[in-house]
Scaffold this motif. Structure first.
Motif, PDB file in Angstrom:
ATOM      1  N   THR A   1      -3.317  -1.698  -8.005  1.00 53.74           N
ATOM      2  CA  THR A   1      -2.163  -2.313  -8.666  1.00 53.74           C
ATOM      3  C   THR A   1      -1.082  -1.276  -8.939  1.00 53.74           C
ATOM      4  O   THR A   1       0.117  -1.555  -8.791  1.00 53.74           O
ATOM      5  N   ALA A   2      -1.485  -0.070  -9.315  1.00 53.41           N
ATOM      6  CA  ALA A   2      -0.516   1.006  -9.541  1.00 53.41           C
ATOM      7  C   ALA A   2       0.214   1.349  -8.244  1.00 53.41           C
ATOM      8  O   ALA A   2       1.436   1.569  -8.246  1.00 53.41           O
ATOM      9  N   VAL A   3      -0.515   1.382  -7.134  1.00 49.90           N
ATOM     10  CA  VAL A   3       0.116   1.629  -5.828  1.00 49.90           C
ATOM     11  C   VAL A   3       1.185   0.573  -5.564  1.00 49.90           C
ATOM     12  O   VAL A   3       2.317   0.884  -5.161  1.00 49.90           O
ATOM     13  N   TYR A   4       0.835  -0.672  -5.806  1.00 50.83           N
ATOM     14  CA  TYR A   4       1.756  -1.795  -5.590  1.00 50.83           C
ATOM     15  C   TYR A   4       3.019  -1.658  -6.449  1.00 50.83           C
ATOM     16  O   TYR A   4       4.141  -1.851  -5.959  1.00 50.83           O
ATOM     17  N   ILE A   5       2.842  -1.306  -7.714  1.00 49.14           N
ATOM     18  CA  ILE A   5       3.992  -1.200  -8.620  1.00 49.14           C
ATOM     19  C   ILE A   5       4.919  -0.064  -8.198  1.00 49.14           C
ATOM     20  O   ILE A   5       6.146  -0.222  -8.171  1.00 49.14           O
TER      21      ILE A   5
ATOM     22  N   LEU B   1      -9.580 -17.022  -4.531  1.00 49.95           N
ATOM     23  CA  LEU B   1      -9.884 -16.744  -3.123  1.00 49.95           C
ATOM     24  C   LEU B   1      -8.617 -16.745  -2.276  1.00 49.95           C
ATOM     25  O   LEU B   1      -8.441 -15.895  -1.395  1.00 49.95           O
ATOM     26  N   TYR B   2      -7.728 -17.703  -2.532  1.00 53.15           N
ATOM     27  CA  TYR B   2      -6.459 -17.719  -1.791  1.00 53.15           C
ATOM     28  C   TYR B   2      -5.602 -16.505  -2.151  1.00 53.15           C
ATOM     29  O   TYR B   2      -4.895 -15.951  -1.299  1.00 53.15           O
ATOM     30  N   ASP B   3      -5.662 -16.094  -3.397  1.00 52.26           N
ATOM     31  CA  ASP B   3      -4.933 -14.899  -3.820  1.00 52.26           C
ATOM     32  C   ASP B   3      -5.395 -13.678  -3.031  1.00 52.26           C
ATOM     33  O   ASP B   3      -4.589 -12.822  -2.663  1.00 52.26           O
ATOM     34  N   LYS B   4      -6.690 -13.614  -2.748  1.00 50.98           N
ATOM     35  CA  LYS B   4      -7.243 -12.459  -2.034  1.00 50.98           C
ATOM     36  C   LYS B   4      -6.730 -12.364  -0.600  1.00 50.98           C
ATOM     37  O   LYS B   4      -6.759 -11.289   0.000  1.00 50.98           O
ATOM     38  N   ILE B   5      -6.266 -13.486  -0.030  1.00 53.15           N
ATOM     39  CA  ILE B   5      -5.712 -13.434   1.334  1.00 53.15           C
ATOM     40  C   ILE B   5      -4.184 -13.533   1.298  1.00 53.15           C
ATOM     41  O   ILE B   5      -3.544 -13.870   2.289  1.00 53.15           O
ATOM     42  N   TYR B   6      -3.619 -13.261   0.115  1.00 55.75           N
ATOM     43  CA  TYR B   6      -2.171 -13.191  -0.091  1.00 55.75           C
ATOM     44  C   TYR B   6      -1.466 -14.541   0.049  1.00 55.75           C
ATOM     45  O   TYR B   6      -0.254 -14.586   0.252  1.00 55.75           O
TER      46      TYR B   6
ATOM     47  N   ARG C   1      -3.577   0.053   1.768  1.00 58.59           N
ATOM     48  CA  ARG C   1      -2.441   0.134   2.703  1.00 58.59           C
ATOM     49  C   ARG C   1      -1.422  -0.960   2.412  1.00 58.59           C
ATOM     50  O   ARG C   1      -0.210  -0.711   2.384  1.00 58.59           O
ATOM     51  N   ASP C   2      -1.906  -2.164   2.201  1.00 61.91           N
ATOM     52  CA  ASP C   2      -1.000  -3.286   1.941  1.00 61.91           C
ATOM     53  C   ASP C   2      -0.228  -3.081   0.639  1.00 61.91           C
ATOM     54  O   ASP C   2       0.975  -3.355   0.567  1.00 61.91           O
ATOM     55  N   ALA C   3      -0.922  -2.604  -0.391  1.00 57.88           N
ATOM     56  CA  ALA C   3      -0.257  -2.369  -1.680  1.00 57.88           C
ATOM     57  C   ALA C   3       0.868  -1.356  -1.530  1.00 57.88           C
ATOM     58  O   ALA C   3       1.921  -1.477  -2.168  1.00 57.88           O
ATOM     59  N   SER C   4       0.661  -0.360  -0.668  1.00 56.19           N
ATOM     60  CA  SER C   4       1.697   0.660  -0.454  1.00 56.19           C
ATOM     61  C   SER C   4       2.926   0.080   0.241  1.00 56.19           C
ATOM     62  O   SER C   4       3.999   0.692   0.233  1.00 56.19           O
ATOM     63  N   GLN C   5       2.763  -1.118   0.820  1.00 49.93           N
ATOM     64  CA  GLN C   5       3.883  -1.825   1.450  1.00 49.93           C
ATOM     65  C   GLN C   5       4.432  -2.937   0.550  1.00 49.93           C
ATOM     66  O   GLN C   5       5.235  -3.762   0.989  1.00 49.93           O
TER      67      GLN C   5
END
Length: 233
Positions: A181-185, A67-72, A226-230
Motif C-alpha cells: 500500500t505504501a508503494v501504491y501511495i 475477490l474482485y478487488d484482488k483482480i483489480y 510491480r503493479d502498485a509501483s504503477q
C-alpha cells in the motif's frame, strides 16, 4: 479466500445440513488453491453463492467483493457491496463491509464518497478495533490510508500506515500488504525517491517469506508490488 475450516473458525460456517453447499464451497476453494485470484474464481464463487441464491449471506457478498478487488475489478466489487448498503450489519460483518467499501470507492477515485463514508462509520470502526486483532486493525488503517490517498492527502495517508503494526513472523502477509500500500501511495504521489524506498522495503519483506502456502503465491506478490509501483492496487 478463506478455506472451509478458516471460514468456520471465523464464525461464518456453511449450513452443515446442506452437504451440497459444503461441496460447492470446497470446489470453488480448489480453484483458489490451484490458480489463485482470477476471474474464473470470482465467477464460480458468484454463481455458486450469490447470483443464483435467493438470500446470499452477507459474508459471501463481502468475500466476493474482496475477490474482485484482488483482480483489480473495483467496479464489480462495488456492485456487490451496494447490495449491503441498506442492510443492518453489525460486528465482523459490518467491519468487513466498511473496510471493503471504503477501500473500493477510494480505489475507484470517488474521494468525496470515501470521505463521507468514513465520517459516517468511523465511530463504529474505531470502537470495533479496540477489541479486535492486530491484522484487522491493519485492514482498517489501510482502508483509511487509501481514502486519504484518493483525496491526494498523501502525507496523511502514509502516516496512517505507521500506526504501530508489529510484525508477526517471517510470513507476515499483512505486513507485506501495508508495504505494498505504501508503494501504491508513493506512486500516486509521483514521489520517485519515496517510491524507491518503499519498493526496497516491500521486496525485502517478500524475501523473508519462506514456504509459501500455494505454488502461485510468490509470483502473485511480486506482481502486486510491480503493479502498485504503477499506481495499481
Amino acid at each position: 479466500m478463506l478455506s472451509p475450516i478458516e471460514r468456520k473458525k471465523a464464525g461464518f460456517p456453511l449450513l452443515t445440513s446442506h452437504a451440497s453447499e459444503m461441496k460447492k464451497y470446497a470446489e470453488v476453494y480448489s480453484l483458489f488453491v490451484d490458480k489463485g485470484y482470477s476471474k474464473e474464481l470470482c465467477e464460480a464463487y458468484a454463481d455458486a453463492f450469490i447470483d443464483n441464491v435467493k438470500k446470499p449471506t452477507y459474508f459471501d457478498i463481502i468475500q466476493i467483493a474482496s475477490l474482485y478487488d484482488k483482480i483489480y475489478d473495483n467496479k464489480t466489487a462495488y456492485f456487490y457491496l451496494e447490495k449491503l448498503i441498506d442492510k443492518k450489519l453489525s460486528g465482523d460483518e459490518k467491519f468487513g463491509y466498511c473496510t471493503e467499501m471504503l477501500s473500493t470507492i477510494s480505489k475507484i477515485g470517488n474521494w468525496r464518497d470515501a470521505e463521507e463514508f468514513r465520517t459516517l462509520n468511523i465511530s463504529f470502526l474505531q470502537k470495533y478495533c479496540e477489541k479486535t486483532c492486530l491484522k484487522r486493525q491493519a485492514k482498517l488503517y489501510i482502508s483509511l490510508a487509501l481514502a486519504d490517498c484518493a483525496a491526494k492527502n498523501y502525507r496523511d495517508a502514509l502516516k496512517l500506515l505507521k500506526f504501530g503494526y508489529k510484525p508477526q513472523g517471517r510470513n507476515d502477509s499483512m505486513l507485506l500488504e501495508i508495504m505494498i500500500t505504501a508503494v501504491y501511495i508513493f506512486a500516486k504521489a509521483d514521489d520517485i525517491e519515496g517510491l524507491e524506498g518503499a519498493l526496497a522495503n516491500a521486496n525485502g519483506c517478500l524475501k523473508l517469506f519462506k514456504d509459501f502456502d500455494f505454488s502461485w503465491q510468490e509470483e502473485y506478490y511480486h506482481k502486486r508490488i510491480r503493479d502498485a509501483s504503477q499506481g495499481i492496487l
